[in-house]
Design an enzyme around this catalytic site. Structure first.
Site, PDB file in Angstrom:
ATOM      1  N   GLU A  44       0.811  -1.220  -0.203  1.00  0.00           N
ATOM      2  CA  GLU A  44       0.128  -0.032  -0.110  1.00  0.00           C
ATOM      3  C   GLU A  44       0.831   1.453   0.040  1.00  0.00           C
ATOM      4  OE1 GLU A  44      -3.489   2.375   2.390  1.00  0.00           O
ATOM      5  OE2 GLU A  44      -2.506   0.617   3.392  1.00  0.00           O
ATOM      6  N   ASP A 119      -3.063  12.299  -2.698  1.00  0.00           N
ATOM      7  CA  ASP A 119      -3.226  13.764  -2.713  1.00  0.00           C
ATOM      8  C   ASP A 119      -3.471  14.046  -4.183  1.00  0.00           C
ATOM      9  OD1 ASP A 119      -2.877  16.650  -3.023  1.00  0.00           O
ATOM     10  OD2 ASP A 119      -1.453  16.648  -1.533  1.00  0.00           O
ATOM     11  N   LYS A 123      -4.387  21.674  -8.476  1.00  0.00           N
ATOM     12  CA  LYS A 123      -4.287  22.798  -9.627  1.00  0.00           C
ATOM     13  C   LYS A 123      -3.053  22.307 -10.668  1.00  0.00           C
ATOM     14  CE  LYS A 123      -4.367  26.302  -5.826  1.00  0.00           C
ATOM     15  NZ  LYS A 123      -3.759  27.667  -5.505  1.00  0.00           N
ATOM     16  N   ASP A 155     -11.511  10.658  -4.352  1.00  0.00           N
ATOM     17  CA  ASP A 155     -12.752  11.387  -4.311  1.00  0.00           C
ATOM     18  C   ASP A 155     -12.553  12.579  -5.366  1.00  0.00           C
ATOM     19  OD1 ASP A 155     -10.760  12.716  -2.625  1.00  0.00           O
ATOM     20  OD2 ASP A 155     -12.408  13.668  -1.825  1.00  0.00           O
TER      21      ASP A 155
END
Length: 210
Positions: A44, A119, A123, A155
């Site tokens: 992971e 993450d 941008k 998400d």
């Protein structure tokens, strides 16, 4: 490096490269000591506090599991979870993804890889910082057994399509829209999210994908 770098910048770059080489040697030594080339591992990236991988290891005590994260506090908490539950085949390491993938070469291969809610760097000028890049997928394929699965969840719609596109175009990965996730356990971050999207891709042998 800039075309006209100063001596200070060159010294700083050289020092950073030296530290990276040292970390890779230390990680390779760890892999040599703890992993078996004949036993595929569960891996992971961005394991956080270890909630997901700890639950997986408890459900699959026969599997060797390794979680990687760059935050020291997260690794300390994850390691404490594993120790508290007596999961001696579960390991958590502080490492950059590319350094760990390099260190794995020749020491172990994976047949199941998770990346959950990385993450998104939303941008455009920061897209280069996203974990999923062509180089990462190439290195990941090199340590994944043919047919091994890469399970991704986010998400962020933009990062979902970015990852789907990179996997679709990559010669060593094949997306499987019908493939369900192999294990479900709500992560710490997932509990705060209203919705998310998942991808599962399988590693292909070299030169197989048209």
């Amino acid at each position: 490096m800039p075309e006209q770098a100063t001596f200070t910048e060159l010294d700083s770059y050289a020092a950073a490269q030296a530290r990276s080489r040292q970390r890779r040697r230390e990680l390779a030594n760890w892999c040599r000591e703890h992993l078996d080339p004949s036993e595929p591992i569960v891996l992971e990236f961005g394991c956080g506090h270890g909630h997901f991988l700890t639950a997986f290891a408890q459900a699959h005590p026969e599997r060797r599991c390794v979680g990687v994260d760059i935050m020291t506090k997260r690794i300390e908490k994850a390691t404490a979870k594993a120790a508290k539950r007596g999961l001696d085949r579960l390991h958590f390491l502080k490492a950059e993804a590319d350094e760990f993938l390099d260190a794995l070469q020749g020491h172990a291969r994976a047949d199941l890889v998770f990346m959950l809610f990385p993450d998104p760097w939303p941008k455009k000028r920061h897209f280069k910082h996203r974990m999923v890049q062509d180089g990462f997928l190439h290195e990941l394929a090199a340590i994944t057994v043919p047919g091994g699965r890469f399970c991704y969840r986010t998400d962020h719609n933009g990062y979902h399509f970015w990852t789907a596109d990179h996997l679709y175009r990559h010669p060593r990965w094949e997306l499987d829209p019908a493939e369900p996730g192999p294990f479900e356990q709500e992560t710490h971050f997932q509990g705060y999210m209203e919705a998310y999207r998942s991808l599962v891709a399988r590693a292909l042998p070299r030169n197989l994908k048209p």
